[in-house]
Scaffold this motif. Structure first.
Motif, PDB file in Angstrom:
ATOM      1  N   THR A 182      65.173   0.643  39.265  1.00 10.10           N
ATOM      2  CA  THR A 182      63.908   1.075  38.076  1.00 10.10           C
ATOM      3  C   THR A 182      62.866   0.241  39.857  1.00 10.10           C
ATOM      4  OG1 THR A 182      64.014  -0.325  36.664  1.00 10.10           O
ATOM      5  CG2 THR A 182      64.486   1.614  36.361  1.00 10.10           C
ATOM      6  N   GLN A 183      62.037   0.515  39.074  1.00 14.10           N
ATOM      7  CA  GLN A 183      60.751  -0.235  41.350  1.00 14.10           C
ATOM      8  C   GLN A 183      59.257   0.229  40.343  1.00 14.10           C
ATOM      9  OE1 GLN A 183      60.708  -3.594  43.426  1.00 14.10           O
ATOM     10  NE2 GLN A 183      61.977  -2.508  42.059  1.00 14.10           N
ATOM     11  N   GLY A 184      58.823  -0.568  39.834  1.00 13.60           N
ATOM     12  CA  GLY A 184      57.041   0.464  40.701  1.00 13.60           C
ATOM     13  C   GLY A 184      56.535   1.578  39.335  1.00 13.60           C
ATOM     14  N   ARG A 185      55.844   1.794  39.419  1.00 16.59           N
ATOM     15  CA  ARG A 185      54.987   2.919  38.978  1.00 16.59           C
ATOM     16  C   ARG A 185      54.357   4.178  39.407  1.00 16.59           C
ATOM     17  NH1 ARG A 185      54.878  -1.721  37.841  1.00 16.59           N
ATOM     18  NH2 ARG A 185      55.813  -2.230  35.774  1.00 16.59           N
ATOM     19  N   ARG A 186      54.600   5.086  39.124  1.00 17.90           N
ATOM     20  CA  ARG A 186      53.523   6.555  39.732  1.00 17.90           C
ATOM     21  C   ARG A 186      52.685   5.975  40.559  1.00 17.90           C
ATOM     22  NH1 ARG A 186      56.491  11.022  37.486  1.00 17.90           N
ATOM     23  NH2 ARG A 186      55.138  12.171  38.734  1.00 17.90           N
ATOM     24  N   MET A 187      52.235   6.792  41.005  1.00 15.78           N
ATOM     25  CA  MET A 187      50.552   6.199  41.707  1.00 15.78           C
ATOM     26  C   MET A 187      49.307   6.261  40.433  1.00 15.78           C
ATOM     27  SD  MET A 187      50.473   7.590  45.693  1.00 15.78           S
ATOM     28  CE  MET A 187      52.180   8.226  46.719  1.00 15.78           C
ATOM     29  N   HIS A 188      49.422   7.097  39.640  1.00 14.08           N
ATOM     30  CA  HIS A 188      48.379   7.500  38.830  1.00 14.08           C
ATOM     31  C   HIS A 188      48.246   6.226  37.812  1.00 14.08           C
ATOM     32  CE1 HIS A 188      51.346  10.159  38.003  1.00 14.08           C
ATOM     33  NE2 HIS A 188      51.619   9.550  37.081  1.00 14.08           N
ATOM     34  N   ASP A 189      49.288   5.755  38.136  1.00 15.82           N
ATOM     35  CA  ASP A 189      49.457   4.719  36.363  1.00 15.82           C
ATOM     36  C   ASP A 189      49.284   3.791  36.652  1.00 15.82           C
ATOM     37  OD1 ASP A 189      49.892   2.799  34.673  1.00 15.82           O
ATOM     38  OD2 ASP A 189      52.299   3.414  34.649  1.00 15.82           O
ATOM     39  N   LYS A 190      47.873   2.916  36.770  1.00 17.12           N
ATOM     40  CA  LYS A 190      47.801   1.627  37.715  1.00 17.12           C
ATOM     41  C   LYS A 190      48.056   0.731  36.129  1.00 17.12           C
ATOM     42  CE  LYS A 190      45.149   3.358  41.138  1.00 17.12           C
ATOM     43  NZ  LYS A 190      46.590   2.931  42.273  1.00 17.12           N
ATOM     44  N   ASN A 191      48.458   0.839  35.241  1.00 23.77           N
ATOM     45  CA  ASN A 191      48.571  -0.011  33.749  1.00 23.77           C
ATOM     46  C   ASN A 191      50.273  -1.491  34.565  1.00 23.77           C
ATOM     47  OD1 ASN A 191      49.002  -1.873  32.134  1.00 23.77           O
ATOM     48  ND2 ASN A 191      49.556  -0.134  30.379  1.00 23.77           N
ATOM     49  N   PRO A 192      50.030  -2.387  35.297  1.00 27.43           N
ATOM     50  CA  PRO A 192      50.966  -3.330  34.910  1.00 27.43           C
ATOM     51  C   PRO A 192      51.963  -3.199  34.044  1.00 27.43           C
ATOM     52  CG  PRO A 192      49.633  -4.510  35.192  1.00 27.43           C
ATOM     53  CD  PRO A 192      49.133  -3.572  34.863  1.00 27.43           C
ATOM     54  N   ALA A 193      51.615  -3.226  33.121  1.00 29.37           N
ATOM     55  CA  ALA A 193      52.322  -3.372  31.519  1.00 29.37           C
ATOM     56  C   ALA A 193      53.120  -2.110  31.470  1.00 29.37           C
ATOM     57  CB  ALA A 193      51.416  -3.897  30.367  1.00 29.37           C
ATOM     58  N   SER A 194      53.319  -1.118  32.424  1.00 32.45           N
ATOM     59  CA  SER A 194      53.258  -0.246  31.790  1.00 32.45           C
ATOM     60  C   SER A 194      55.796  -0.265  32.555  1.00 32.45           C
ATOM     61  CB  SER A 194      53.415   1.482  32.507  1.00 32.45           C
ATOM     62  OG  SER A 194      52.860   1.722  33.784  1.00 32.45           O
ATOM     63  N   PRO A 195      56.484   1.024  32.213  1.00 28.49           N
ATOM     64  CA  PRO A 195      57.264   0.460  33.311  1.00 28.49           C
ATOM     65  C   PRO A 195      57.824   1.043  33.394  1.00 28.49           C
ATOM     66  CG  PRO A 195      57.322   1.904  30.851  1.00 28.49           C
ATOM     67  CD  PRO A 195      56.405   1.379  30.493  1.00 28.49           C
ATOM     68  N   ALA A 196      58.416   0.273  34.259  1.00 32.76           N
ATOM     69  CA  ALA A 196      58.896   0.391  35.805  1.00 32.76           C
ATOM     70  C   ALA A 196      59.642   1.708  35.870  1.00 32.76           C
ATOM     71  CB  ALA A 196      59.896  -0.542  36.763  1.00 32.76           C
ATOM     72  N   VAL A 197      59.138   2.468  36.444  1.00 36.97           N
ATOM     73  CA  VAL A 197      60.211   3.906  36.346  1.00 36.97           C
ATOM     74  C   VAL A 197      61.229   3.968  37.776  1.00 36.97           C
ATOM     75  CG1 VAL A 197      58.381   5.463  36.590  1.00 36.97           C
ATOM     76  CG2 VAL A 197      58.501   5.538  38.436  1.00 36.97           C
ATOM     77  N   PRO A 198      62.367   5.708  37.215  1.00 39.66           N
ATOM     78  CA  PRO A 198      63.571   5.156  38.485  1.00 39.66           C
ATOM     79  C   PRO A 198      62.842   5.013  40.097  1.00 39.66           C
ATOM     80  CG  PRO A 198      64.035   6.320  36.562  1.00 39.66           C
ATOM     81  CD  PRO A 198      62.261   5.553  36.536  1.00 39.66           C
ATOM     82  N   ILE A 199      63.596   5.162  41.090  1.00 42.53           N
ATOM     83  CA  ILE A 199      62.597   5.377  41.976  1.00 42.53           C
ATOM     84  C   ILE A 199      62.857   6.867  43.106  1.00 42.53           C
ATOM     85  CG2 ILE A 199      62.667   2.351  42.908  1.00 42.53           C
ATOM     86  CD1 ILE A 199      65.060   3.522  44.493  1.00 42.53           C
ATOM     87  N   ILE A 200      63.736   7.774  42.557  1.00 40.53           N
ATOM     88  CA  ILE A 200      63.527   8.962  42.381  1.00 40.53           C
ATOM     89  C   ILE A 200      62.358   9.501  41.839  1.00 40.53           C
ATOM     90  CG2 ILE A 200      64.561   9.894  39.639  1.00 40.53           C
ATOM     91  CD1 ILE A 200      66.153  12.095  41.773  1.00 40.53           C
ATOM     92  N   GLN A 201      61.599   8.913  41.365  1.00 38.81           N
ATOM     93  CA  GLN A 201      60.129   9.459  40.859  1.00 38.81           C
ATOM     94  C   GLN A 201      59.190   9.582  42.234  1.00 38.81           C
ATOM     95  OE1 GLN A 201      58.430   9.212  37.220  1.00 38.81           O
ATOM     96  NE2 GLN A 201      60.799   9.120  36.175  1.00 38.81           N
ATOM     97  N   HIS A 202      59.066   7.858  42.930  1.00 37.94           N
ATOM     98  CA  HIS A 202      58.951   8.124  43.799  1.00 37.94           C
ATOM     99  C   HIS A 202      58.525   9.053  44.707  1.00 37.94           C
ATOM    100  CE1 HIS A 202      56.912   4.584  42.089  1.00 37.94           C
ATOM    101  NE2 HIS A 202      58.452   3.678  42.094  1.00 37.94           N
TER     102      HIS A 202
END
Lengths: 592, 592
Positions: A320-340
């Motif tokens: 997991t690393q980072g968030r989806r581009m539309h998600d600007k909330n740093p508190a939301s959990p990181a997503v599996p990188i396959i989603q980038h």
């Protein structure tokens, strides 16, 4: 997860796409069935996982070494090949009479892919032996077969091919090794042979070198090359080993990868050799082995691409690393990188290359079976010719795409992929050899353009085009596939025009200009070939349920949108016939 | 032959193309002249050849190791950096008041390229220290500068940058390292830092770590990141070293290449840190260092591409193999392989990439000087903004082309290139890191498209386009250059349209779709940028006598014919805005 090659995908390609089961209708394979194929693949998979993959990293870290007398390899190499031997895999494709089980070559190739994905270096001992054995099967005398072929099929002797010399790699014309005829009918060989994989070791009882050399007084150039059997230990007629022959290791090459198999500079010093077949016919015999070796190299490149892809896929699904581009909330959990999207791009590219090249390699292997068992001589000859055309593509294009795929597998892993704690950096290093050995890809590209597509007045090209056309016709009435069929039709037309123009130019005598851009031709031909095969896969996946088939359709979509679209550009580069790469009268490549 | 980077080419780019001599008109550089530049480059070249290149292979073969207490590096690393130190290179670009000689950054960058070509790992100690020093020069307090900056400029202390953590590489939002304020004004840091190059060693008296951490209670995400100085040994106010600080090596990363500099996992255990600047502003400070580091990475990729090219060129000029295609006589002598079109293709590609990227890197470095010394604040701000736009291109595109170039350098060498007896396989392995570190190229592509080209309502993009346009206008009235000028004009127009469409799409809220293909955008932007620079080089070479200038014109011809021609294809891929790389609701990337 083993992450070698997807068994599901192998089955899809073998049975749903290539209809390999149909081979069991042929006399040679009548004892076989989908069940025997499955059993063989199961055995191969198990041995690959348990005996080959387990020492792949050790092979890389502790490479073979030469103590001045003997070449040492890791004991696991010998153990793995012993498991391979015990499973009867050395002889599998051969006649019952030779101790084989008459396994179709395409199934043996699928097994080979598993071993290569697990440990390409250790697998190479077996694959080189298989190639050597095939030459002896075709061209060896009965006595030679008894002495040198049967022990290889039993896995007691291993084989090599000795073509290159230190000063002559691509240019066999310039071989210097000499073979002097003796009164007893044997020859004495003297010279140096370079880049000999498996050139010495203590794994097998004996090593059978197939050596190209010139008999003094023969014709100049390649027409004066003969083929010799030069065993490490002489073999008595009753099979007992005699004294050591005059083949010595002059040194090992230390490579960037592919380290588990020793690569030797061999010195022939009055080595005893037996002539294979007729004098001066050596090159044509050796092409039997080279063609097979070239398919093997393409398969190896594909296997490394495939296992690298599965490693990258698993990493991307779990890291997991980072968030989806539309998600600007740093508190939301990181997503599996396959989603980038950019990571996904790198995975889809690997999938398209690895699964596309697996199809290509299996297709080529099936042609070997076709050549061997086709119902008519005409059909056999067609298979042979089509395989001739495809061989440089299998070797050259799989190894170009394979290295791209492994580069992306590292990139998906980020910094971790660059470390030796993970496996992908080794795949990348191992795979870099495949664009070089068994004829560099530059040589493959020339072979394709300057020899193969023009063979028999273009018959080779037409056979290939017919196969592509068959897939186009079978797809064009299906709504979902029509755009692909039309794009491929256009690409095929373009390829035919380009081919015609280049061959015409060469026929007019401007050979260098016509062929200067042969690498772009390989790229064009390779891309159209893979698009054709991806359309085949899409055709067989369409309408079936489940993520696996959906994935096939999406990979085909990627390939048509992001790879086949290069065709007009490549064609333009080729049709232009410019002189950018021609050696000028006064060179300007200088740094001063 | 040293085969690092052509001095002739450096001089062409610095003086004939970039007119670096004009900088000596600026107040800051008034003591300098083309002679002082030459002297500095001479010194750098000599040290690079005598002290850096000499242990490059040893650095690869005997990598740093950790005995549980200390990290050991080869003694030659220390000796080389001592020679570098004695030449005053650590402080060269800095003010006289700080012990520097106010050398233009562009000249220092040219020197840096020589060191990187000679030995990228050893050079990295110096380059990391330079980047660290620049942050302290800009944002450190006078006391901090005295304690931590001056010793770095003297080459007594070395610097690092500590951003990543094991679970957080690209995503700094998720940093977990905590910095607790203490009564004495210092902080205590706890956490883990990953991928720290030069993170520990015994080469310098002390190591100054610049560490990103979060002060509890700060804002979430990147807005809560602060920057700290964490020295390996505490430093008393009078400069004497105190006890060891709580920074420990938890392990070394074992890499595929770039092995001469230890890469560490560091553990911070109640480490004493000093806050740099204001709390929660750490990321913006660190960007100073990151931007510089990114230019350094691009330069490193270019330097490896360049030295690989010179190795391949020399090999191709001396290795003989085969005959020209029209020569069918096996008795005629073999020709140097540079005469074979496919080898020549691989050399011209390397030349176009290496010399083009050298230009790009020096252009970027000159912008640093421009930002620092421009006659007006507006001009300085323009230089800063243009550099912001170019930074991801310098880093991302040089490292993509650099790895391609090194791949080709191996291919030119054939089997020999794959062995460790030659140098090119190490360049290839070393260079593979450059697409990953300091932000993967996927991150660079996103940075370029999603941040940089849209900055200040597109001002960044317009500044870049103005520069490209300037070259077009200066070329279009010259007969020999007009076709290039027109092709570049068209490519520039296309790039502007693509940029506008993608930014519009993002503004409409479809951010992921707009930016999903950002890597293709980097490819587009990088290709147009290099075409622009190649036209500049051609413009300055035209009409001058000799093979060197002819070579520039031919490389430009290659670039326009075989690289810029990709633009319509890339534009089409981008304009299509398809969803091939978007994560679907039900994923189909499966192998079962």
């Amino acid at each position: 997860m083993d992450r070698l090659i997807s068994r599901r995908d192998l089955e899809f390609l073998l049975y749903e796409v290539l209809d390999v089961e149909a081979l069991t209708q042929r006399e040679r394979y009548r004892d076989h069935s989908r069940e025997t194929f499955k059993d063989t693949l199961d055995v191969a998979y198990r041995i690959a996982v348990e005996h080959f993959a387990t020492h792949n990293k050790k092979n890389d870290q502790e490479e073979p070494w030469f103590d001045g007398e003997r070449v040492h390899t890791n004991p696991e190499v010998k153990a793995a090949l012993e498991a391979y031997r015990q499973a009867g895999l050395f002889a599998a494709t051969h006649d019952y009479a030779l101790g084989g089980i008459q396994l179709p070559y395409v199934i043996a190739t699928a097994c080979g892919a598993l071993f290569k994905a697990a440990n390409i270096a250790t697998a190479s001992f077996a694959l080189l032996t298989a190639g050597n054995a095939n030459v002896l099967r075709k061209y060896g005398s009965p006595a030679q077969q008894k002495k040198y072929l049967l022990p290889q099929l039993e896995g007691r002797f291993f084989g090599t091919m000795c073509l290159s010399e230190p000063h002559a790699g691509s240019s066999l014309t310039d071989l210097l090794t000499r073979a002097e005829p003796q009164a007893d009918g044997t020859y004495r060989l003297n010279g140096s042979k370079m880049w000999i994989s498996g050139g010495d070791h203590e794994i097998a009882e004996n090593i059978v070198h197939l050596v190209l050399a010139k008999i003094p007084g023969g014709p100049p150039g390649v027409k004066g090359i003969s083929l010799f059997i030069v065993p490490k230990y002489l073999v008595h007629d009753d099979g007992r080993l005699g004294p050591r022959n005059g083949v010595r290791v002059a040194g090992l090459n230390h490579k960037m990868g592919y380290r588990g198999i020793p690569n030797c500079l061999l010195s022939l010093e009055d080595a005893v050799g037996e002539l294979v077949g007729a004098p001066h016919q050596g090159l044509s015999y050796m092409f039997t082995m080279m063609n097979e070796a070239r398919i093997g190299v393409g398969m190896g490149a594909m296997a490394l691409a495939y296992t690298g892809y599965l490693h990258a896929l698993e990493y991307a699904q779990t890291r997991t690393q980072g968030r989806r581009m539309h998600d600007k909330n740093p508190a939301s959990p990181a997503v599996p990188i396959i989603q980038h999207p950019d990571v996904r791009r790198m995975l889809i590219m690997q999938k398209a290359y690895a699964e596309g090249c697996l199809h290509l390699c299996l297709y080529a292997a099936r042609l070997v079976d076709e050549e061997r068992t086709a119902p008519t001589p005409e059909a056999a000859e067609q298979a042979r010719l089509l395989l001739e055309v495809l061989t440089p593509v299998v070797k050259g294009w799989s190894s170009e795409l394979g290295i791209r795929a492994n580069e992306l597998a590292i990139q998906v892993h980020g910094g971790y992929g660059y470390t030796r704690d993970y496996n992908v950096e080794q795949f990348y290093r191992d795979n870099r050899l495949n664009a070089i050995h068994e004829g560099t890809n530059g040589i493959q590209a020339l072979d394709l353009l300057a020899r193969k597509v023009g063979m028999q007045e273009g018959l080779g090209f037409r056979l290939w085009a017919q196969e592509v056309e068959r897939t186009i016709q079978a797809s064009r009435d299906t709504h979902a596939l029509r755009p692909y069929a039309e794009a491929l039709e256009q690409a095929l037309k373009t390829t035919a025009q380009v081919t015609q123009q280049l061959l015409n130019k060469a026929a007019q005598g401007e050979v260098e200009r016509a062929f200067a851009n042969s690498f772009a031709y390989l790229e064009l031909f390779g891309t159209v070939t893979l698009a054709w095969l991806w359309l085949e896969q899409a055709r067989k996946a369409l309408g079936k349920e489940g993520a696996f088939y959906r994935g096939k359709l999406e990979a085909a979509r990627y390939f048509f949108l992001y790879e086949l679209d290069k065709v007009p550009l490549l064609a333009e580069r080729l049709m232009r016939l410019d002189d950018v790469f021609l050696y000028p009268e006064q060179d300007w490549l200088t740094t001063d």
